[in-house]
Design a protein around this motif. Structure first.
Motif, PDB file in Angstrom:
ATOM      1  N   VAL A 134       4.038   6.401  -9.027  1.00 22.05           N
ATOM      2  CA  VAL A 134       3.295   7.603  -9.478  1.00 22.05           C
ATOM      3  C   VAL A 134       3.055   8.356  -8.051  1.00 22.05           C
ATOM      4  O   VAL A 134       2.486   7.623  -7.227  1.00 22.05           O
ATOM      5  N   ALA A 135       3.490   9.532  -7.925  1.00 21.14           N
ATOM      6  CA  ALA A 135       3.003  10.319  -6.733  1.00 21.14           C
ATOM      7  C   ALA A 135       2.163  11.430  -7.131  1.00 21.14           C
ATOM      8  O   ALA A 135       2.464  12.183  -7.940  1.00 21.14           O
ATOM      9  N   ALA A 136       1.011  11.535  -6.167  1.00 23.15           N
ATOM     10  CA  ALA A 136       0.332  12.781  -6.399  1.00 23.15           C
ATOM     11  C   ALA A 136      -0.221  13.464  -5.170  1.00 23.15           C
ATOM     12  O   ALA A 136      -0.414  12.857  -4.002  1.00 23.15           O
ATOM     13  N   PRO A 137      -0.174  14.824  -5.218  1.00 25.88           N
ATOM     14  CA  PRO A 137      -0.372  15.752  -4.079  1.00 25.88           C
ATOM     15  C   PRO A 137      -1.991  15.686  -3.589  1.00 25.88           C
ATOM     16  O   PRO A 137      -2.803  15.426  -4.623  1.00 25.88           O
ATOM     17  N   VAL A 138      -2.365  15.507  -2.386  1.00 26.38           N
ATOM     18  CA  VAL A 138      -3.590  15.408  -1.960  1.00 26.38           C
ATOM     19  C   VAL A 138      -4.068  16.776  -1.631  1.00 26.38           C
ATOM     20  O   VAL A 138      -3.422  17.529  -0.714  1.00 26.38           O
ATOM     21  N   GLY A 139      -5.271  17.490  -2.421  1.00 28.02           N
ATOM     22  CA  GLY A 139      -5.609  18.784  -1.995  1.00 28.02           C
ATOM     23  C   GLY A 139      -4.967  19.713  -2.904  1.00 28.02           C
ATOM     24  O   GLY A 139      -3.860  19.331  -3.644  1.00 28.02           O
ATOM     25  N   GLU A 140      -5.263  20.861  -2.962  1.00 24.90           N
ATOM     26  CA  GLU A 140      -4.920  21.997  -4.080  1.00 24.90           C
ATOM     27  C   GLU A 140      -4.370  23.016  -3.181  1.00 24.90           C
ATOM     28  O   GLU A 140      -4.784  23.250  -1.864  1.00 24.90           O
ATOM     29  N   GLY A 141      -3.457  23.842  -3.647  1.00 25.15           N
ATOM     30  CA  GLY A 141      -2.892  24.846  -3.213  1.00 25.15           C
ATOM     31  C   GLY A 141      -1.364  24.751  -2.929  1.00 25.15           C
ATOM     32  O   GLY A 141      -0.958  23.654  -3.087  1.00 25.15           O
ATOM     33  N   GLY A 142      -0.807  25.572  -2.239  1.00 21.32           N
ATOM     34  CA  GLY A 142       0.448  25.366  -2.014  1.00 21.32           C
ATOM     35  C   GLY A 142       0.889  24.323  -0.764  1.00 21.32           C
ATOM     36  O   GLY A 142       2.407  24.120  -0.638  1.00 21.32           O
ATOM     37  N   ARG A 143       0.064  24.376   0.271  1.00 23.20           N
ATOM     38  CA  ARG A 143       0.282  23.349   1.405  1.00 23.20           C
ATOM     39  C   ARG A 143      -0.597  22.001   1.137  1.00 23.20           C
ATOM     40  O   ARG A 143      -1.717  22.091   1.624  1.00 23.20           O
ATOM     41  N   PRO A 144      -0.251  20.926   0.521  1.00 26.20           N
ATOM     42  CA  PRO A 144      -1.156  19.702   0.296  1.00 26.20           C
ATOM     43  C   PRO A 144      -1.435  19.240   1.781  1.00 26.20           C
ATOM     44  O   PRO A 144      -0.435  19.427   2.657  1.00 26.20           O
ATOM     45  N   GLN A 145      -2.504  18.620   1.711  1.00 26.43           N
ATOM     46  CA  GLN A 145      -2.826  17.910   2.966  1.00 26.43           C
ATOM     47  C   GLN A 145      -2.175  16.425   3.178  1.00 26.43           C
ATOM     48  O   GLN A 145      -2.248  15.895   4.249  1.00 26.43           O
ATOM     49  N   GLY A 146      -1.744  15.992   2.060  1.00 22.18           N
ATOM     50  CA  GLY A 146      -0.928  14.588   2.246  1.00 22.18           C
ATOM     51  C   GLY A 146      -0.474  14.177   0.614  1.00 22.18           C
ATOM     52  O   GLY A 146      -0.551  15.159  -0.192  1.00 22.18           O
ATOM     53  N   ALA A 147      -0.244  12.988   0.490  1.00 22.34           N
ATOM     54  CA  ALA A 147       0.157  12.598  -1.030  1.00 22.34           C
ATOM     55  C   ALA A 147      -0.282  11.212  -1.194  1.00 22.34           C
ATOM     56  O   ALA A 147      -0.517  10.313  -0.094  1.00 22.34           O
ATOM     57  N   VAL A 148      -0.437  10.686  -2.300  1.00 22.43           N
ATOM     58  CA  VAL A 148      -0.585   9.284  -2.915  1.00 22.43           C
ATOM     59  C   VAL A 148       0.321   8.624  -3.432  1.00 22.43           C
ATOM     60  O   VAL A 148       0.676   9.494  -4.675  1.00 22.43           O
ATOM     61  N   TRP A 149       0.869   7.579  -3.054  1.00 27.80           N
ATOM     62  CA  TRP A 149       2.164   7.213  -3.855  1.00 27.80           C
ATOM     63  C   TRP A 149       1.592   5.745  -4.229  1.00 27.80           C
ATOM     64  O   TRP A 149       1.129   4.737  -3.619  1.00 27.80           O
ATOM     65  N   LEU A 150       1.616   5.687  -5.551  1.00 26.07           N
ATOM     66  CA  LEU A 150       1.147   4.313  -6.309  1.00 26.07           C
ATOM     67  C   LEU A 150       2.142   3.876  -6.959  1.00 26.07           C
ATOM     68  O   LEU A 150       2.884   4.484  -7.722  1.00 26.07           O
ATOM     69  N   THR A 151       2.298   2.399  -6.780  1.00 29.50           N
ATOM     70  CA  THR A 151       3.360   1.574  -7.557  1.00 29.50           C
ATOM     71  C   THR A 151       2.786   0.401  -8.331  1.00 29.50           C
ATOM     72  O   THR A 151       1.932  -0.113  -7.864  1.00 29.50           O
ATOM     73  N   VAL A 152       3.246   0.256  -9.570  1.00 27.24           N
ATOM     74  CA  VAL A 152       2.739  -0.818 -10.290  1.00 27.24           C
ATOM     75  C   VAL A 152       4.215  -1.594 -10.726  1.00 27.24           C
ATOM     76  O   VAL A 152       5.145  -1.041 -11.390  1.00 27.24           O
ATOM     77  N   PRO A 153       4.027  -3.044 -10.777  1.00 27.46           N
ATOM     78  CA  PRO A 153       5.005  -3.680 -11.112  1.00 27.46           C
ATOM     79  C   PRO A 153       5.467  -3.502 -12.844  1.00 27.46           C
ATOM     80  O   PRO A 153       4.510  -3.292 -13.447  1.00 27.46           O
ATOM     81  N   THR A 154       6.501  -3.137 -13.151  1.00 29.77           N
ATOM     82  CA  THR A 154       6.996  -3.221 -14.543  1.00 29.77           C
ATOM     83  C   THR A 154       6.727  -4.412 -15.329  1.00 29.77           C
ATOM     84  O   THR A 154       6.768  -4.564 -16.376  1.00 29.77           O
ATOM     85  N   ARG A 155       6.793  -5.479 -14.475  1.00 33.55           N
ATOM     86  CA  ARG A 155       6.462  -6.878 -15.067  1.00 33.55           C
ATOM     87  C   ARG A 155       5.182  -6.907 -15.813  1.00 33.55           C
ATOM     88  O   ARG A 155       5.129  -7.472 -17.083  1.00 33.55           O
ATOM     89  N   THR A 156       4.206  -6.377 -15.540  1.00 35.67           N
ATOM     90  CA  THR A 156       3.153  -6.151 -16.246  1.00 35.67           C
ATOM     91  C   THR A 156       3.389  -5.694 -17.630  1.00 35.67           C
ATOM     92  O   THR A 156       2.775  -5.959 -18.547  1.00 35.67           O
ATOM     93  N   VAL A 157       3.915  -4.447 -17.664  1.00 35.57           N
ATOM     94  CA  VAL A 157       4.365  -3.825 -18.968  1.00 35.57           C
ATOM     95  C   VAL A 157       5.194  -4.625 -19.832  1.00 35.57           C
ATOM     96  O   VAL A 157       4.941  -4.630 -21.118  1.00 35.57           O
ATOM     97  N   HIS A 158       6.295  -5.017 -19.301  1.00 36.39           N
ATOM     98  CA  HIS A 158       7.097  -6.183 -20.082  1.00 36.39           C
ATOM     99  C   HIS A 158       6.342  -7.226 -20.811  1.00 36.39           C
ATOM    100  O   HIS A 158       6.539  -7.636 -21.888  1.00 36.39           O
ATOM    101  N   GLU A 159       5.331  -7.833 -19.972  1.00 33.32           N
ATOM    102  CA  GLU A 159       4.835  -9.000 -20.558  1.00 33.32           C
ATOM    103  C   GLU A 159       3.896  -8.417 -21.512  1.00 33.32           C
ATOM    104  O   GLU A 159       3.606  -9.278 -22.655  1.00 33.32           O
ATOM    105  N   ARG A 160       3.095  -7.522 -21.623  1.00 36.35           N
ATOM    106  CA  ARG A 160       2.359  -6.890 -22.807  1.00 36.35           C
ATOM    107  C   ARG A 160       3.436  -6.501 -23.931  1.00 36.35           C
ATOM    108  O   ARG A 160       2.809  -6.692 -24.952  1.00 36.35           O
ATOM    109  N   VAL A 161       4.263  -6.013 -23.487  1.00 35.29           N
ATOM    110  CA  VAL A 161       5.427  -5.649 -24.656  1.00 35.29           C
ATOM    111  C   VAL A 161       5.911  -7.000 -25.496  1.00 35.29           C
ATOM    112  O   VAL A 161       5.782  -7.251 -26.604  1.00 35.29           O
ATOM    113  N   HIS A 162       6.023  -7.964 -24.515  1.00 34.39           N
ATOM    114  CA  HIS A 162       6.598  -9.222 -25.151  1.00 34.39           C
ATOM    115  C   HIS A 162       5.464 -10.010 -25.842  1.00 34.39           C
ATOM    116  O   HIS A 162       5.780 -10.440 -27.021  1.00 34.39           O
ATOM    117  N   GLN A 163       4.248  -9.917 -25.369  1.00 35.25           N
ATOM    118  CA  GLN A 163       3.030 -10.150 -26.116  1.00 35.25           C
ATOM    119  C   GLN A 163       2.994  -9.472 -27.620  1.00 35.25           C
ATOM    120  O   GLN A 163       2.759 -10.393 -28.613  1.00 35.25           O
TER     121      GLN A 163
END
Length: 492
Positions: A134-163
């Motif tokens: 998941v990526a989200a811009p830092v700041g508002e407006g047409g020129r962001p000050q940066g970005a936040v990149w967040l990654t979550v292992p899908t293994r967690t999702v699969h484990e919950r689905v298997h449960q």
């Protein structure tokens, strides 16, 4: 019936569970994925807002590493913050120089740095592990000050689905178990009238007394079946009792007049002229034949009246005893009676059946055998093949009575067991009931009776009875030049 009812209940319950649990499992799996994605979006937006505030106050270098590490531990994934040029500002894990340069080329980060209003959610593979990014811009407006990149292992999702699927499966098995217990009890209750009908049918078939089954239990169809069974069984029992009574009483009532008739004919012998002596002898012969017919009817009536259970009997000893009894009669007719009775062991037969079978067969053979001929009694043990021995199939003992008389054609042998049937040209004095009685006795003992053409031109009567000896182990070594269970035949 109980198994079929239980199977139908389980099949219906399994069908309902499949129709309910499979859609429920897919719905919950999709909801779980959406929950994880929404949680990741919320976390990314929160980190982006915190980053914008830290950049505005000038505390980014001090606050962002702590915030990033704390967020990564909470979500169980990785968090990276980059500036407007794509250079990393903070990361929850060490980055190599190559990985740092490749951050700006990530599709999600590129979209966030261009000020895309929507959050970019992608599934990517990093180091052989699938991640939900998941990526989200830092700041508002047409020129962001940066970005936040967040990654979550899908293994967690699969484990919950298997449960979820595991819980659904365990719950389904629990429901099926409960349905099986309740269904078995209900099936036993529903099948109880059928079992009563079955027991009554077996009792009636085994010759027991007829006892009406209750017609007040079970569904209407079963009650109707019970009423029809009671009516049919009562009529059958009445007809059978009438037939037995008629055969028994008529035979008993005929014995006394026949004895009196024979006595009167014998008393007439001194007063009969020589010209009429032949007619008197013929009348005596027919009287004897009628007396034997009555005895045969009595024997068949007694056989039908008692449904005796076959029991082990020593057929070799019986053959030896009947050979000693019949040998003088055969000798008076210049006919040899030879016995080959090896040690074949006991057989299953109705008590007294083997004696009656031998008496009838020997009587027929004596009447059909010419002078200076031979009648043979032979016992043969037949063992099934080794493959059948593993199935515990019993051995069988064949009793052969072979004569050297005129024999019978194939058509005559097929009709020989009919009641009152006599072969054309058969000697006088027969009743046509002997072979019919032999067949009934063989069937009652669990065996078979058959007639074959003998090699000597006469008739070979074969009575096959089940052996009462325990079957040999198929893996036990057999004696040389002998089949399993086979013993040599010794002439008497």
């Amino acid at each position: 019936m109980t198994r079929r009812l239980l199977l139908s209940y389980l099949s219906l319950a399994a069908l309902v569970l499949v129709c309910l649990e499979i859609p429920l499992g897919f719905v919950y799996s999709r909801a779980e994925r959406e929950r994880v994605v929404n949680a990741a979006r919320t976390e990314a937006e929160s980190v982006a807002a915190y980053t914008a505030l830290s950049l505005a106050t000038g505390r980014a270098a001090r606050d962002l590493p702590t915030r990033v590490a704390h967020c990564a531990r909470r979500i169980g994934g990785k968090v990276v913050i980059v500036d407007a040029s794509g250079a990393p500002l903070a990361a929850s894990h060490p980055l190599t120089a190559r990985a740092s340069r490749a951050l700006a080329s990530r599709p999600g980060i590129q979209a966030a740095l261009h000020g895309t209003a929507s959050v970019d959610v992608r599934t990517s593979t990093i180091g052989g592990v699938e991640y939900l990014s998941v990526a989200a811009p830092v700041g508002e407006g047409g020129r962001p000050q940066g970005a936040v990149w967040l990654t979550v292992p899908t293994r967690t999702v699969h484990e919950r689905v298997h449960q979820v699927w595991l819980l659904l499966a365990v719950g389904g098995l629990g429901v099926l178990t409960a349905v099986a217990v309740a269904g078995f009890a209900f099936a036993r209750w529903a099948a109880r009238p059928i079992r009563q009908l079955e027991r009554a049918t077996h009792a009636l078939g085994d010759g027991g007394r007829f006892a009406p089954v209750p017609v007040t239990k079970g569904p209407p169809e079963v009650r109707g079946l019970a009423a029809a069974f009671n009516h049919t069984a009562a009529r059958f029992a009445h007809l059978l009792a009438s037939q037995r009574a008629f055969a028994g009483e008529a035979s008993h009532q005929l014995k006394t007049p026949l004895a009196a008739l024979r006595l009167r004919l014998e008393n007439l012998e001194p007063h009969v002229s020589a010209r009429a002596r032949g007619s008197l002898d013929a009348a005596l012969t027919e009287t004897d034949r009628l007396a034997r017919m009555v005895e045969g009817l009595l024997a068949m009536a007694r056989l039908e009246e008692r449904a005796a259970t076959p029991a082990p009997v020593d057929i070799g000893e019986i053959c030896a005893e009947r050979h000693r009894s019949w040998a003088p009669m055969f000798a008076r007719r210049d006919v040899s009676l030879v016995l080959f009775a090896g040690s074949v062991g006991p057989v299953f037969a109705v008590p007294g059946a083997v004696e009656q079978i031998l008496d009838n067969l020997l009587s027929n053979a004596l009447r059909a055998s010419p002078a200076d001929s031979t009648v043979t009694i032979e016992l043969r043990l037949h063992t099934p093949a080794r493959r059948a021995l593993r199935d515990s199939r019993p051995c069988r003992v064949d009793l052969h009575v072979t004569d050297e008389g005129p024999g019978m054609t194939a058509e005559q042998r097929a009709r020989a067991f009919d009641r009152f049937w006599r072969a054309p040209g058969a000697p006088k004095g027969g009743t046509g009931l002997g072979l019919a009685l032999v067949q009934r006795l063989a069937h009652a003992s669990g065996g078979e009776a058959s007639l074959h053409a003998a090699a000597t031109g006469g008739l070979d009567a074969v009575i096959s009875l089940p052996s009462a000896a325990p079957p040999q182990d198929a893996d036990a070594p057999a004696a040389p030049h002998a089949r399993p269970c086979e013993r040599p035949a010794l002439p008497a």
